[in-house]
Design a protein around this motif. Structure first.
Motif, mmCIF file in Angstrom:
data_model
loop_
_atom_site.group_PDB
_atom_site.id
_atom_site.type_symbol
_atom_site.label_atom_id
_atom_site.label_comp_id
_atom_site.label_asym_id
_atom_site.label_seq_id
_atom_site.Cartn_x
_atom_site.Cartn_y
_atom_site.Cartn_z
ATOM 1 N N VAL A 105 163.492 -0.851 -3.259
ATOM 2 C CA VAL A 105 162.934 0.347 -2.235
ATOM 3 C C VAL A 105 163.525 1.614 -2.924
ATOM 4 N N SER A 106 162.631 2.503 -3.779
ATOM 5 C CA SER A 106 163.106 4.318 -3.901
ATOM 6 C C SER A 106 163.109 5.206 -2.940
ATOM 7 N N ALA A 107 163.914 6.403 -3.568
ATOM 8 C CA ALA A 107 163.962 7.702 -2.419
ATOM 9 C C ALA A 107 162.882 8.497 -2.187
ATOM 10 N N ASP A 108 161.532 7.691 -2.191
ATOM 11 C CA ASP A 108 159.884 7.993 -2.017
ATOM 12 C C ASP A 108 159.797 7.020 -1.029
ATOM 13 N N THR A 109 160.222 6.330 -0.502
ATOM 14 C CA THR A 109 160.525 5.300 -0.157
ATOM 15 C C THR A 109 161.413 5.476 1.710
ATOM 16 N N VAL A 110 161.007 5.852 2.118
ATOM 17 C CA VAL A 110 161.786 6.461 3.897
ATOM 18 C C VAL A 110 161.843 5.298 5.421
ATOM 19 N N LEU A 111 162.911 5.016 5.052
ATOM 20 C CA LEU A 111 163.120 4.288 6.062
ATOM 21 C C LEU A 111 163.830 4.671 7.259
ATOM 22 N N PHE A 112 162.780 3.868 8.792
ATOM 23 C CA PHE A 112 163.819 4.642 9.793
ATOM 24 C C PHE A 112 163.593 2.459 10.504
ATOM 25 N N LEU A 113 164.889 1.874 9.950
ATOM 26 C CA LEU A 113 164.840 0.599 11.229
ATOM 27 C C LEU A 113 165.523 0.808 11.950
ATOM 28 N N ASP A 114 165.125 -0.127 12.285
ATOM 29 C CA ASP A 114 164.977 -0.131 14.092
ATOM 30 C C ASP A 114 166.654 -0.817 14.882
ATOM 31 N N ASP A 115 167.595 0.313 15.017
ATOM 32 C CA ASP A 115 169.356 -0.327 15.197
ATOM 33 C C ASP A 115 169.264 -0.389 16.496
ATOM 34 N N GLY A 116 168.128 -0.357 17.320
ATOM 35 C CA GLY A 116 168.175 0.020 19.251
ATOM 36 C C GLY A 116 168.053 -0.583 19.679
ATOM 37 N N GLU A 117 168.822 1.507 18.945
ATOM 38 C CA GLU A 117 168.678 2.858 19.323
ATOM 39 C C GLU A 117 167.008 3.759 20.062
ATOM 40 N N ASN A 118 166.467 4.436 20.878
ATOM 41 C CA ASN A 118 165.108 4.895 20.559
ATOM 42 C C ASN A 118 165.205 5.913 19.533
ATOM 43 N N LEU A 119 164.386 6.468 18.917
ATOM 44 C CA LEU A 119 163.636 6.543 17.846
ATOM 45 C C LEU A 119 163.100 8.612 18.706
ATOM 46 N N SER A 120 164.317 8.848 18.152
ATOM 47 C CA SER A 120 164.325 10.469 18.578
ATOM 48 C C SER A 120 163.442 10.895 18.187
ATOM 49 N N ILE A 121 162.651 12.137 18.930
ATOM 50 C CA ILE A 121 162.125 13.544 18.460
ATOM 51 C C ILE A 121 162.932 13.814 16.615
ATOM 52 N N GLU A 122 164.079 13.776 17.107
ATOM 53 C CA GLU A 122 164.251 15.302 15.895
ATOM 54 C C GLU A 122 164.466 13.852 14.633
ATOM 55 N N SER A 123 164.291 12.744 14.423
ATOM 56 C CA SER A 123 163.755 11.805 13.861
ATOM 57 C C SER A 123 162.579 11.830 12.818
ATOM 58 N N ILE A 124 161.744 11.831 13.978
ATOM 59 C CA ILE A 124 160.458 11.554 13.836
ATOM 60 C C ILE A 124 161.013 13.364 12.813
ATOM 61 N N ARG A 125 160.914 14.212 13.218
ATOM 62 C CA ARG A 125 160.737 15.853 12.599
ATOM 63 C C ARG A 125 161.138 15.484 11.175
ATOM 64 N N THR A 126 162.405 15.130 10.943
ATOM 65 C CA THR A 126 162.397 14.309 9.370
ATOM 66 C C THR A 126 161.440 13.853 8.681
ATOM 67 N N VAL A 127 160.926 13.321 9.800
ATOM 68 C CA VAL A 127 159.403 12.711 9.084
ATOM 69 C C VAL A 127 158.560 13.891 8.338
ATOM 70 N N VAL A 128 157.943 14.271 9.365
ATOM 71 C CA VAL A 128 156.933 15.658 8.997
ATOM 72 C C VAL A 128 157.700 16.509 7.978
ATOM 73 N N GLU A 129 159.138 16.858 8.089
ATOM 74 C CA GLU A 129 159.881 17.702 6.948
ATOM 75 C C GLU A 129 159.999 16.826 5.735
ATOM 76 N N ARG A 130 160.495 15.756 5.699
ATOM 77 C CA ARG A 130 159.857 15.333 3.885
ATOM 78 C C ARG A 130 158.159 14.666 3.416
ATOM 79 N N ALA A 131 157.531 14.741 4.756
ATOM 80 C CA ALA A 131 155.929 14.511 4.130
ATOM 81 C C ALA A 131 155.338 16.234 3.784
ATOM 82 N N ASN A 132 155.781 17.180 3.637
ATOM 83 C CA ASN A 132 156.162 18.413 3.179
ATOM 84 C C ASN A 132 156.599 18.546 2.012
ATOM 85 N N GLN A 133 157.531 17.357 1.415
ATOM 86 C CA GLN A 133 158.385 17.896 0.563
ATOM 87 C C GLN A 133 157.544 17.231 -0.853
#
Length: 272
Positions: free
Chosen positions: A52-80
């Motif tokens: 798995v490389s740095a260009d594979t971004v993982l959001f693995l299940d840690d038992g916590e809710n996926l916050s809107i902040e976490s998903i915003r990092t997806v959007v930011e990374r997608a634009n890089q």
């Protein structure tokens, strides 16, 4: 290690190598059945790497809710920018994503880049909001036969118990093999339930309730209970209604419920 999902992997691999893979893949199926394993193996294949490389971004299940902040990092990374052929996101268990986070992710899925892929997982298709599900290509993963899992166990003396506890889920079998305490905890649960089913009493109900209401493996306890009762129902020792009752309790556990009351309601019908 891929066990039992080779056909799914080969189909998606073929589409990926031909450049025809839908940008948003939703894998549904029981926890630990192999959804993330397939996603990660596809990611390394399409990236042309051996890990798995740095260009594979993982959001693995840690038992916590996926916050809107976490998903915003997806959007930011997608634009890089990214150096490998694809930028790949692997997001586990969409059922833990709140509505506002879903809306942010939707915008990204609605405007796909040809070199960005999403591998999303959920325990059930209904765990995913229809608006998000409609943007994805859905693949359902089924549990794996004991015959396939048996080879993984080798000559382990506890092979029958391992297969019983794994319930057709390769990831869970691997943890049972690697984590002695986890396996022994399952053995203890099995023994507690066997004693109760042999002589179900009101005192036994309350004893199990006190022990398991705060137990970290309550969900596993319900799984073991379900499989044991299902076996008894097939032998006509118990009614199939009992199986349905346990299934309902498993669903209720996902919500904000009183765990002690849930266990009492689950076990009391077994007291004659």
């Amino acid at each position: 290690m891929l066990i039992g999902h080779e056909k799914i992997f080969d189909r998606l691999k073929g589409l990926g190598l031909e450049g025809k893979l839908h940008h948003a893949q939703l894998f549904t199926g029981p926890e630990h059945v192999g959804k993330t394993t397939v996603a990660l193996q596809l990611a390394t294949l399409l990236q042309g790497t051996d890990k798995v490389s740095a260009d594979t971004v993982l959001f693995l299940d840690d038992g916590e809710n996926l916050s809107i902040e976490s998903i915003r990092t997806v959007v930011e990374r997608a634009n890089q920018s990214h150096s490998l052929p694809y930028l790949i996101f692997v997001i586990e268990n969409l059922g833990r994503m709140k509505a506002e986070a879903v809306n942010v992710l939707l915008k990204t899925l609605e405007e796909p880049h040809e070199d960005i892929l999403f591998f999303l997982t959920a325990h059930q298709e209904d765990d995913v909001l229809p608006t998000l599900r409609s943007r994805c290509h859905v693949t359902a993963f089924q549990t794996v036969s004991d015959d396939l899992l048996r080879d993984v166990c080798g000559d382990n003396v506890y092979i029958d118990q391992l297969l019983f506890f794994a319930m057709g889920r390769p990831g869970k079998l691997r943890r049972l093999l690697d984590d002695k305490e986890y396996f022994e905890a399952h053995q203890e649960i099995f023994q507690d339930l066997a004693v109760f089913l042999e002589h179900p009493t009101t005192a036994g109900v309350f004893e199990l309730g006190r022990k398991y209401e705060i137990h970290p493996l309550l969900e596993e306890m319900l799984d073991i209970f379900l499989r044991r009762v299902h076996s008894l129902a097939r032998s006509h020792v118990l009614s199939m209604n009992r199986v349905e009752h346990i299934e309902t309790c498993k669903q209720d556990l996902k919500g904000n419920v009183n765990r002690k009351l849930l266990l009492d309601n689950l076990l009391l019908p077994f007291v004659s």
